[in-house]
Design a protein around this motif. Structure first.
Motif, PDB file in Angstrom:
ATOM      1  N   ILE A 186     -67.620  68.458  64.358  1.00  0.00           N
ATOM      2  CA  ILE A 186     -67.356  67.463  63.309  1.00  0.00           C
ATOM      3  C   ILE A 186     -66.933  68.100  61.998  1.00  0.00           C
ATOM      4  CG2 ILE A 186     -69.025  65.851  64.317  1.00  0.00           C
ATOM      5  CD1 ILE A 186     -70.891  66.541  61.959  1.00  0.00           C
ATOM      6  N   GLY A 187     -66.942  69.432  61.917  1.00  0.00           N
ATOM      7  CA  GLY A 187     -66.619  70.107  60.667  1.00  0.00           C
ATOM      8  C   GLY A 187     -65.119  70.180  60.407  1.00  0.00           C
ATOM      9  N   ILE A 188     -64.758  70.162  59.125  1.00  0.00           N
ATOM     10  CA  ILE A 188     -63.377  70.343  58.704  1.00  0.00           C
ATOM     11  C   ILE A 188     -63.394  71.133  57.402  1.00  0.00           C
ATOM     12  CG2 ILE A 188     -63.365  68.121  57.484  1.00  0.00           C
ATOM     13  CD1 ILE A 188     -60.376  67.919  58.094  1.00  0.00           C
ATOM     14  N   GLY A 189     -62.458  72.052  57.249  1.00  0.00           N
ATOM     15  CA  GLY A 189     -62.373  72.837  56.024  1.00  0.00           C
ATOM     16  C   GLY A 189     -61.646  72.071  54.940  1.00  0.00           C
ATOM     17  N   PHE A 190     -61.448  72.752  53.799  1.00  0.00           N
ATOM     18  CA  PHE A 190     -60.761  72.103  52.685  1.00  0.00           C
ATOM     19  C   PHE A 190     -59.943  73.145  51.920  1.00  0.00           C
ATOM     20  CE2 PHE A 190     -60.372  69.611  48.719  1.00  0.00           C
ATOM     21  CZ  PHE A 190     -60.018  68.390  49.256  1.00  0.00           C
ATOM     22  N   LYS A 191     -59.010  73.791  52.655  1.00  0.00           N
ATOM     23  CA  LYS A 191     -58.185  74.822  52.053  1.00  0.00           C
ATOM     24  C   LYS A 191     -56.682  74.566  52.195  1.00  0.00           C
ATOM     25  CE  LYS A 191     -58.898  79.176  52.177  1.00  0.00           C
ATOM     26  NZ  LYS A 191     -58.901  79.362  50.704  1.00  0.00           N
ATOM     27  N   THR A 192     -56.301  73.581  53.003  1.00  0.00           N
ATOM     28  CA  THR A 192     -54.887  73.324  53.253  1.00  0.00           C
ATOM     29  C   THR A 192     -54.549  71.860  53.001  1.00  0.00           C
ATOM     30  OG1 THR A 192     -55.147  72.731  55.594  1.00  0.00           O
ATOM     31  CG2 THR A 192     -54.953  75.097  55.066  1.00  0.00           C
ATOM     32  N   VAL A 193     -53.257  71.592  52.834  1.00  0.00           N
ATOM     33  CA  VAL A 193     -52.795  70.215  52.669  1.00  0.00           C
ATOM     34  C   VAL A 193     -53.149  69.391  53.909  1.00  0.00           C
ATOM     35  CG1 VAL A 193     -50.772  68.741  52.379  1.00  0.00           C
ATOM     36  CG2 VAL A 193     -50.914  70.892  51.144  1.00  0.00           C
ATOM     37  N   GLY A 194     -52.977  69.999  55.084  1.00  0.00           N
ATOM     38  CA  GLY A 194     -53.291  69.295  56.321  1.00  0.00           C
ATOM     39  C   GLY A 194     -54.743  68.860  56.377  1.00  0.00           C
ATOM     40  N   GLU A 195     -55.647  69.751  55.984  1.00  0.00           N
ATOM     41  CA  GLU A 195     -57.068  69.404  55.989  1.00  0.00           C
ATOM     42  C   GLU A 195     -57.368  68.309  54.974  1.00  0.00           C
ATOM     43  OE1 GLU A 195     -59.129  73.615  57.382  1.00  0.00           O
ATOM     44  OE2 GLU A 195     -58.625  73.318  55.268  1.00  0.00           O
ATOM     45  N   ALA A 196     -56.777  68.383  53.787  1.00  0.00           N
ATOM     46  CA  ALA A 196     -57.040  67.382  52.752  1.00  0.00           C
ATOM     47  C   ALA A 196     -56.570  65.996  53.182  1.00  0.00           C
ATOM     48  CB  ALA A 196     -56.358  67.790  51.447  1.00  0.00           C
ATOM     49  N   ILE A 197     -55.368  65.911  53.743  1.00  0.00           N
ATOM     50  CA  ILE A 197     -54.837  64.609  54.141  1.00  0.00           C
ATOM     51  C   ILE A 197     -55.561  64.080  55.380  1.00  0.00           C
ATOM     52  CG2 ILE A 197     -52.771  63.344  54.799  1.00  0.00           C
ATOM     53  CD1 ILE A 197     -52.995  64.427  51.861  1.00  0.00           C
ATOM     54  N   ALA A 198     -55.903  64.990  56.311  1.00  0.00           N
ATOM     55  CA  ALA A 198     -56.669  64.562  57.491  1.00  0.00           C
ATOM     56  C   ALA A 198     -58.028  64.012  57.073  1.00  0.00           C
ATOM     57  CB  ALA A 198     -56.840  65.735  58.456  1.00  0.00           C
TER      58      ALA A 198
END
Length: 438
Positions: free
Chosen positions: A128-140
């Motif tokens: 369930i984890g997601i990072g927060f370093k890329t545009v893809g992660e932020a928009i996802a």
């Protein structure tokens, strides 16, 4: 004889170093005596401080990135990864998105690949984890939050609803607090369009292993930020660690257990893996050891800066420069000039910059700042946050687009639409094919 400068990474350091080289080596680039290549998986540079605003829908994701080929017309851009650096032979192994890997030769290498999320072997983190370093992660993440509001509105099962409306953020540094504050603000704003969801139904939990939030802005502003987050109903757990999140069941070190569909991991970074596949000298934290000139120690022809480099902080003897954008942009300018000096046989300059402080956004019209000892909170800090970062966005084109986005946001409500299907664009087509087969 042609000199080839190879830049590994197209982020802050890579882009700004190349910009500096384009200006400093204008004549050499024109006559072909010098060539520059950047290798990066993406064809753009992401201005990461704007990730929270993009996630919250205040800024178009396309306006917070700089297209490398447009900004750097005199630089060759190769998309792919460097899997090995053999400086003794002055070559790197380049793996393109398709096709076989090949070796590329260089005369000068610039290590600017930045960092990746530092993770721990926690059960279920990849579930369930997601990072927060890329545009893809932020928009996802934005799409996920809005999608889960839809899920909660559409179910009659209280357990499914509670799980969907519970969001966990691990790490209370800049990335964690800004992401949490912006997304919480967006979710609260979005609930007005749902009949059966109130702002108080959405649970946000911030988990931090230390005893403070936002250490970058100092103890006083950190305490104020903590108070503000708790006043907004955010459950802040200090001196607490994430023990497990297997199957979406979150277990904290203080004994708390609950279910959640989403967990954002912002608990620190580590140097890009490429440094461990090189013959460059590393320190005990896996960073490339450099001099104050940004030249790699005892390694002629190699330079490094940014998150993957241990750069001595001349304003604070015995310490190293913090891995943040403030240092990265300034280091890149010195680095670019020093490469020009190196090619011309001149003495290199040392990088020295006294940390001026930090600013952080806490949602629309809210922020906190500690700059040159001046402490601000609320709207003034938020305005300073936007003004400072606008000044650091590369190219006038991007600056104008960001200002237009912000101006439109003053007059129109932000969009609260989940476009999660963008992450799986072929699902509808596959379903149609399956229907025909039946």
């Amino acid at each position: 004889m042609n000199k080839h400068i190879l830049i590994v990474g197209g982020g802050y350091v890579g882009l700004y170093t190349a910009l500096r080289l384009q200006r400093g080596l204008r004549r050499e680039l024109r006559d072909g005596s010098v060539s520059i290549t950047i290798i990066d998986p993406q064809s753009y540079m992401t201005y990461q401080p704007f990730l929270p605003e993009a996630a919250a829908g205040n800024l178009s994701p396309r306006h917070m990135v700089a297209p490398l080929r447009r900004v750097l017309p005199k630089v060759r851009i190769l998309n792919g990864r460097v899997t090995k650096v053999n400086h003794a032979a002055r070559t790197v192994t380049f793996q393109p998105p398709e096709g076989d890997a090949r070796d590329l030769a260089y005369d000068v290498v610039v290590m600017a690949a930045g960092s990746i999320s530092r993770t721990l072997p926690i059960p279920g983190l990849t579930d369930i984890g997601i990072g927060f370093k890329t545009v893809g992660e932020a928009i996802a993440l934005r799409n996920r939050v809005l999608h889960l509001l839809d899920v909660a509105e559409s179910t009659d099962d209280p357990e499914v609803r509670r799980r969907a409306l519970t969001f966990v953020v691990v790490g209370a540094g800049f990335a964690g607090v800004e992401a949490l504050a912006e997304l919480e603000d967006m979710a609260k704003d979005s609930t007005r369009y749902y009949r059966n969801i109130k702002p108080s139904d959405v649970r946000w939990v911030l988990v931090e292993a230390t005893n403070r939030v936002l250490p970058e802005v100092g103890p006083e502003m950190g305490r104020w930020t903590l108070e503000q987050l708790r006043e907004r109903g955010i459950d802040v757990r200090l001196e607490t660690r994430l023990e497990s999140c297997a199957g979406g069941h979150v277990v904290l070190s203080d004994g708390t257990e609950f279910d959640a569909e989403t967990l954002v991991w912002t608990a620190g970074v580590k140097p890009s893996p490429v440094v461990s596949s090189s013959d460059l000298p590393l320190d005990e934290r896996g960073r490339i050891r450099t001099l104050a000139t940004l030249a790699v120690e005892d390694t002629p022809g190699a330079f490094a800066a940014g998150d993957l480099a241990a750069v001595p902080d001349l304003t604070n003897p015995g310490e190293f420069c913090a891995p943040n954008a403030q240092h990265a942009v300034r280091q890149a300018k010195v680095l670019g000039d020093n490469i020009v000096r190196y090619l011309r046989g001149q003495e290199l300059a040392e990088y020295s910059h006294k940390y001026v402080g930090s600013v952080a956004g806490l949602g629309l019209h809210q922020g906190v700042a500690n700059v040159y000892g001046i402490k601000l909170r609320g709207f003034p800090a938020w305005f300073m946050h936007r003004t400072y970062h606008l000044s650091r966005v590369p190219t006038l084109n991007r600056k104008v687009r960001v200002v237009v986005d912000w101006t439109l946001a003053l007059f129109f409500k932000r969009e609260t639409i989940s476009l999660g299907e963008m992450e799986h664009p072929r699902e509808g087509f596959r379903a149609a094919v399956a229907t025909m087969r039946r």
